[in-house]
Scaffold this motif. Structure first.
Motif, PDB file in Angstrom:
ATOM      1  N   ASP A  32      52.287  10.228  23.198  1.00  0.00           N
ATOM      2  CA  ASP A  32      51.624  11.529  23.207  1.00  0.00           C
ATOM      3  C   ASP A  32      52.441  12.465  24.089  1.00  0.00           C
ATOM      4  O   ASP A  32      52.547  12.251  25.299  1.00  0.00           O
ATOM      5  CB  ASP A  32      50.197  11.391  23.737  1.00  0.00           C
ATOM      6  CG  ASP A  32      49.405  12.670  23.654  1.00  0.00           C
ATOM      7  OD1 ASP A  32      49.974  13.761  23.874  1.00  0.00           O
ATOM      8  OD2 ASP A  32      48.193  12.579  23.389  1.00  0.00           O
ATOM      9  N   SER A  34      51.885  15.421  25.263  1.00  0.00           N
ATOM     10  CA  SER A  34      51.154  16.070  26.354  1.00  0.00           C
ATOM     11  C   SER A  34      50.918  15.128  27.528  1.00  0.00           C
ATOM     12  O   SER A  34      50.788  15.563  28.664  1.00  0.00           O
ATOM     13  CB  SER A  34      49.823  16.639  25.856  1.00  0.00           C
ATOM     14  OG  SER A  34      48.984  15.604  25.396  1.00  0.00           O
ATOM     15  N   GLU A  35      50.900  13.815  27.269  1.00  0.00           N
ATOM     16  CA  GLU A  35      50.724  12.839  28.345  1.00  0.00           C
ATOM     17  C   GLU A  35      52.042  12.439  29.000  1.00  0.00           C
ATOM     18  O   GLU A  35      52.058  11.682  29.967  1.00  0.00           O
ATOM     19  CB  GLU A  35      49.994  11.600  27.813  1.00  0.00           C
ATOM     20  CG  GLU A  35      48.546  11.887  27.428  1.00  0.00           C
ATOM     21  CD  GLU A  35      47.832  10.654  26.926  1.00  0.00           C
ATOM     22  OE1 GLU A  35      48.306   9.515  27.156  1.00  0.00           O
ATOM     23  OE2 GLU A  35      46.779  10.829  26.281  1.00  0.00           O
ATOM     24  N   ARG A  36      53.146  12.898  28.424  1.00  0.00           N
ATOM     25  CA  ARG A  36      54.496  12.601  28.939  1.00  0.00           C
ATOM     26  C   ARG A  36      54.778  11.100  29.025  1.00  0.00           C
ATOM     27  O   ARG A  36      55.474  10.633  29.926  1.00  0.00           O
ATOM     28  CB  ARG A  36      54.726  13.254  30.309  1.00  0.00           C
ATOM     29  CG  ARG A  36      54.391  14.743  30.376  1.00  0.00           C
ATOM     30  CD  ARG A  36      55.564  15.579  29.948  1.00  0.00           C
ATOM     31  NE  ARG A  36      55.215  16.960  29.719  1.00  0.00           N
ATOM     32  CZ  ARG A  36      55.473  17.968  30.516  1.00  0.00           C
ATOM     33  NH1 ARG A  36      56.088  17.762  31.644  1.00  0.00           N
ATOM     34  NH2 ARG A  36      55.131  19.187  30.191  1.00  0.00           N
ATOM     35  N   ASN A  37      54.231  10.344  28.060  1.00  0.00           N
ATOM     36  CA  ASN A  37      54.429   8.894  28.048  1.00  0.00           C
ATOM     37  C   ASN A  37      55.486   8.477  27.032  1.00  0.00           C
ATOM     38  O   ASN A  37      55.412   7.415  26.439  1.00  0.00           O
ATOM     39  CB  ASN A  37      53.100   8.174  27.779  1.00  0.00           C
ATOM     40  CG  ASN A  37      52.499   8.530  26.424  1.00  0.00           C
ATOM     41  OD1 ASN A  37      53.001   9.401  25.717  1.00  0.00           O
ATOM     42  ND2 ASN A  37      51.415   7.861  26.067  1.00  0.00           N
TER      43      ASN A  37
END
Length: 190
Positions: A32, A34-37
């Motif tokens: 994801d 937006s989660e910077r994962n």
């Protein structure tokens, strides 16, 4: 070897403060943004004004180049860089960066997690060596044809699509047809 072609209908388009960004691919594929994962992300952005402030990507490195138009980058208290079409800039994603650009500007971005072994480059018909344990992407604004050593079939990739190879052993890839520059990103899996 695994390979994929991501096409326009697969891309995720989102708004950002200065225009729209199109995510061509992200890895892992279920990450994801937006989660910077993620370990890496390939995207392209368009602009609605002639200046913008880049998002902070602390913990990541960035490659950026204009596909169309001109892009001037200003890394606060460091330096500035004027980029013409297909001229790349590599910088720390945590730097405070602003840009000035032509309204027709469309850029290409490759963002990678710090500590990764990765690169972006433009190639011609001389070909490219695919290394073991690497994920390679190939992109062109126009139709592209690729021949991969050890396989009879020519890969045909539509313009503004992303060809992704998860490579298992060293092979040579040769561009047999391309009317615009071919952008290659490479990421080493560890």
């Amino acid at each position: 070897m695994k390979e994929f072609i991501f096409k326009k209908e697969d891309f995720k388009v989102t708004k950002w403060a200065g225009g729209e960004t199109t995510q061509l691919a992200i890895y892992p594929y279920d990450a994801d943004f937006s989660e910077r994962n993620f370990l890496w992300r390939v995207s392209s952005a368009t602009f609605t004004s002639t200046s913008s402030e880049f998002s902070n990507f602390n913990g990541f490195q960035r490659y950026i180049l204009p596909l169309k138009g001109k892009l001037n980058l200003y890394h606060e208290k460091l330096y500035e860089r004027k980029l013409s079409e297909f001229e790349a800039e590599y910088f720390d994603g945590g730097w405070k960066t602003v840009s000035e650009n032509t309204l027709d500007c469309m850029d290409y971005n490759f963002i990678v997690k710090n500590g990764s072994n990765a690169k972006l480059q433009i190639i011609g018909q001389e070909g490219y060596i695919l290394k073991p344990s690497h994920i390679v992407t190939m992109f062109s604004l126009d139709e592209l044809e690729i021949e991969i050593e050890g396989f009879d079939e020519i890969r045909k990739v539509d313009g503004f699509s992303l060809f992704v190879i998860e490579n298992d052993k060293e092979r040579k890839a040769k561009i047999t047809k391309a009317t615009s520059p071919v952008i290659v990103t490479e990421f080493e899996l560890r």
